[in-house]
Design a protein around this motif. Structure first.
Motif, PDB file in Angstrom:
ATOM      1  N   ASP A   1       0.825  -1.216   0.000  1.00 52.29           N
ATOM      2  CA  ASP A   1       0.000   0.000   0.000  1.00 52.29           C
ATOM      3  C   ASP A   1       0.855   1.260   0.000  1.00 52.29           C
ATOM      4  OD1 ASP A   1      -2.369  -1.491   0.095  1.00 52.29           O
ATOM      5  OD2 ASP A   1      -2.238  -1.672   2.274  1.00 52.29           O
ATOM      6  N   GLY A   2       2.105   1.099   0.273  1.00 49.97           N
ATOM      7  CA  GLY A   2       3.064   2.197   0.303  1.00 49.97           C
ATOM      8  C   GLY A   2       4.353   1.658   0.876  1.00 49.97           C
ATOM      9  N   VAL A   3       5.431   2.427   0.782  1.00 54.58           N
ATOM     10  CA  VAL A   3       6.730   1.972   1.262  1.00 54.58           C
ATOM     11  C   VAL A   3       7.377   3.056   2.112  1.00 54.58           C
ATOM     12  CG1 VAL A   3       9.092   1.345   0.579  1.00 54.58           C
ATOM     13  CG2 VAL A   3       7.144   0.391  -0.664  1.00 54.58           C
ATOM     14  N   LEU A   4       7.890   2.651   3.273  1.00 54.02           N
ATOM     15  CA  LEU A   4       8.660   3.553   4.115  1.00 54.02           C
ATOM     16  C   LEU A   4      10.121   3.111   4.057  1.00 54.02           C
ATOM     17  CD1 LEU A   4       8.492   5.947   6.085  1.00 54.02           C
ATOM     18  CD2 LEU A   4       8.397   4.273   7.956  1.00 54.02           C
ATOM     19  N   ILE A   5      11.010   4.049   3.736  1.00 51.69           N
ATOM     20  CA  ILE A   5      12.439   3.763   3.661  1.00 51.69           C
ATOM     21  C   ILE A   5      13.094   4.179   4.972  1.00 51.69           C
ATOM     22  CG2 ILE A   5      14.587   4.221   2.448  1.00 51.69           C
ATOM     23  CD1 ILE A   5      12.992   4.887  -0.033  1.00 51.69           C
TER      24      ILE A   5
ATOM     25  N   HIS B   1       3.933   3.528  -6.763  1.00 48.46           N
ATOM     26  CA  HIS B   1       3.242   3.513  -5.470  1.00 48.46           C
ATOM     27  C   HIS B   1       3.903   4.530  -4.539  1.00 48.46           C
ATOM     28  CE1 HIS B   1       6.550   0.718  -5.389  1.00 48.46           C
ATOM     29  NE2 HIS B   1       6.491   0.576  -4.082  1.00 48.46           N
ATOM     30  N   PRO B   2       3.157   5.027  -3.545  1.00 45.54           N
ATOM     31  CA  PRO B   2       3.698   6.070  -2.672  1.00 45.54           C
ATOM     32  C   PRO B   2       4.863   5.577  -1.820  1.00 45.54           C
ATOM     33  CG  PRO B   2       1.586   5.294  -1.846  1.00 45.54           C
ATOM     34  CD  PRO B   2       1.756   4.691  -3.207  1.00 45.54           C
ATOM     35  N   VAL B   3       5.882   6.425  -1.680  1.00 42.99           N
ATOM     36  CA  VAL B   3       7.080   6.096  -0.909  1.00 42.99           C
ATOM     37  C   VAL B   3       7.445   7.297  -0.040  1.00 42.99           C
ATOM     38  CG1 VAL B   3       9.510   5.431  -1.004  1.00 42.99           C
ATOM     39  CG2 VAL B   3       7.914   4.577  -2.741  1.00 42.99           C
ATOM     40  N   ARG B   4       7.858   7.036   1.197  1.00 48.21           N
ATOM     41  CA  ARG B   4       8.355   8.077   2.087  1.00 48.21           C
ATOM     42  C   ARG B   4       9.734   7.668   2.586  1.00 48.21           C
ATOM     43  NH1 ARG B   4       4.194   9.603   0.455  1.00 48.21           N
ATOM     44  NH2 ARG B   4       2.365  10.424   1.542  1.00 48.21           N
ATOM     45  N   ILE B   5      10.598   8.644   2.778  1.00 53.28           N
ATOM     46  CA  ILE B   5      11.894   8.405   3.418  1.00 53.28           C
ATOM     47  C   ILE B   5      11.759   8.853   4.859  1.00 53.28           C
ATOM     48  CG2 ILE B   5      14.349   8.931   3.421  1.00 53.28           C
ATOM     49  CD1 ILE B   5      14.115   9.574   0.441  1.00 53.28           C
ATOM     50  N   SER B   6      11.901   7.938   5.784  1.00 51.30           N
ATOM     51  CA  SER B   6      11.708   8.259   7.195  1.00 51.30           C
ATOM     52  C   SER B   6      12.843   9.124   7.723  1.00 51.30           C
ATOM     53  CB  SER B   6      11.625   6.966   8.021  1.00 51.30           C
ATOM     54  OG  SER B   6      11.559   7.264   9.404  1.00 51.30           O
ATOM     55  N   ASP B   7      12.492  10.075   8.596  1.00 51.16           N
ATOM     56  CA  ASP B   7      13.513  10.851   9.292  1.00 51.16           C
ATOM     57  C   ASP B   7      13.603  10.415  10.755  1.00 51.16           C
ATOM     58  OD1 ASP B   7      11.099  11.837  10.127  1.00 51.16           O
ATOM     59  OD2 ASP B   7      11.503  13.933   9.650  1.00 51.16           O
TER      60      ASP B   7
ATOM     61  N   THR C   1      -1.789   3.700   7.906  1.00 59.64           N
ATOM     62  CA  THR C   1      -1.497   4.211   6.572  1.00 59.64           C
ATOM     63  C   THR C   1      -0.020   4.581   6.489  1.00 59.64           C
ATOM     64  OG1 THR C   1      -1.936   6.507   7.187  1.00 59.64           O
ATOM     65  CG2 THR C   1      -3.821   5.172   6.451  1.00 59.64           C
ATOM     66  N   LEU C   2       0.442   4.919   5.295  1.00 56.12           N
ATOM     67  CA  LEU C   2       1.839   5.299   5.129  1.00 56.12           C
ATOM     68  C   LEU C   2       2.167   6.521   5.975  1.00 56.12           C
ATOM     69  CD1 LEU C   2       4.586   4.944   3.855  1.00 56.12           C
ATOM     70  CD2 LEU C   2       3.762   6.156   1.826  1.00 56.12           C
ATOM     71  N   ASP C   3       1.286   7.507   5.999  1.00 56.12           N
ATOM     72  CA  ASP C   3       1.529   8.700   6.806  1.00 56.12           C
ATOM     73  C   ASP C   3       1.573   8.353   8.293  1.00 56.12           C
ATOM     74  OD1 ASP C   3       1.708  10.358   4.621  1.00 56.12           O
ATOM     75  OD2 ASP C   3      -0.378  11.033   4.725  1.00 56.12           O
TER      76      ASP C   3
END
Length: 238
Positions: free
Chosen positions: A60-64, A86-92, A111-113
């Motif tokens: 459903d999305g990817v967190l890096i 697909h939606p991707v976020r880079i985690s801080d 969710t990804l957020d």
């Protein structure tokens, strides 16, 4: 479910951090790929990261999750190289704590957020001199007339640490009600019961009393199940 790409300069480091995170998982884990090392050595490879992202195209999305600043730069380049959309976020968030909390939140249907926020919030949870936004009063569902509240003291030796918190989150995700937890002894909370970061922010030790609140169609069953967990010491009774 949300997937994860673990980006590290060292594969043994990535594997060790992931292994620690998976200690909190007793169900089918979320999809995870490791992209680490450069040409078999230390470093990061944007092309390998892009490939890992593309392998999770069904998520459903990817967190890096990244270990060092240069890994972030490689991850940013990978976003331009990938073929998937697909939606991707880079985690801080921090590498180890963020990965652990993010995976637990993903398993609860976040969710990804929400998963990204959970991973980011683990940094603030370690800084006792600053407020943690994950520990702010949790937004609750509108009153339905089915609200249930109960209190139980913690009986396990180390209180609400990471493993019991993960166990609690896994139980919470089996119910549909809005569930909140407070430390009635210290006054901390309430926090969302599906947030590992929020639960840890309560600083609940052995003897502290947890207040469990639930609103919804299965509120009574949810509170009863969580009370049983606490009474049993999350399986960690002395």
């Amino acid at each position: 479910m949300i997937g994860f790409v673990v980006v590290s300069h060292s594969r043994p480091l990535a594997e060790a951090a992931l292994d620690l995170a998976m200690q909190m998982v007793h169900d089918e884990p979320p999809p995870v790929r490791i992209a680490s090392g450069a040409q078999g050595g230390f470093g990061t490879d944007a092309a390998a990261i892009a490939e890992a992202i593309d392998e999770l195209a069904d998520a459903d999305g990817v967190l890096i999750m990244t270990d060092l600043g240069s890994a972030v730069l490689s991850a940013e380049l990978a976003l331009d190289l990938r073929e998937s959309t697909h939606p991707v976020r880079i985690s801080d968030g921090p590498f180890v704590e963020g990965m652990t909390a993010g995976i637990v939140r993903a398993l609860s249907g976040g969710t990804l957020d929400e998963v990204a926020a959970e991973a980011r919030g683990t940094l603030a949870a370690k800084r006792r001199d600053e407020p943690d936004e994950a520990a702010e009063p949790a937004a609750s569902a509108p009153a339905t007339g089915d609200g249930i509240t109960a209190e139980e003291p913690l009986v396990n030796k180390v209180g609400l640490h990471s493993r019991p918190a993960a166990t609690l989150v896994r139980t919470v995700r089996t119910f549909t009600s809005d569930i909140r937890i407070s430390n009635a002894t210290s006054g901390a909370g309430p926090v969302k019961a599906n947030s590992m970061v929020g639960l840890l922010s309560l600083g609940a030790s052995k003897g502290d009393v947890l207040r469990i609140e639930a609103d919804g169609s299965d509120a009574e069953e949810a509170v009863a199940a969580l009370r049983d967990l606490v009474r049993d010491g999350f399986g960690e009774k002395d």
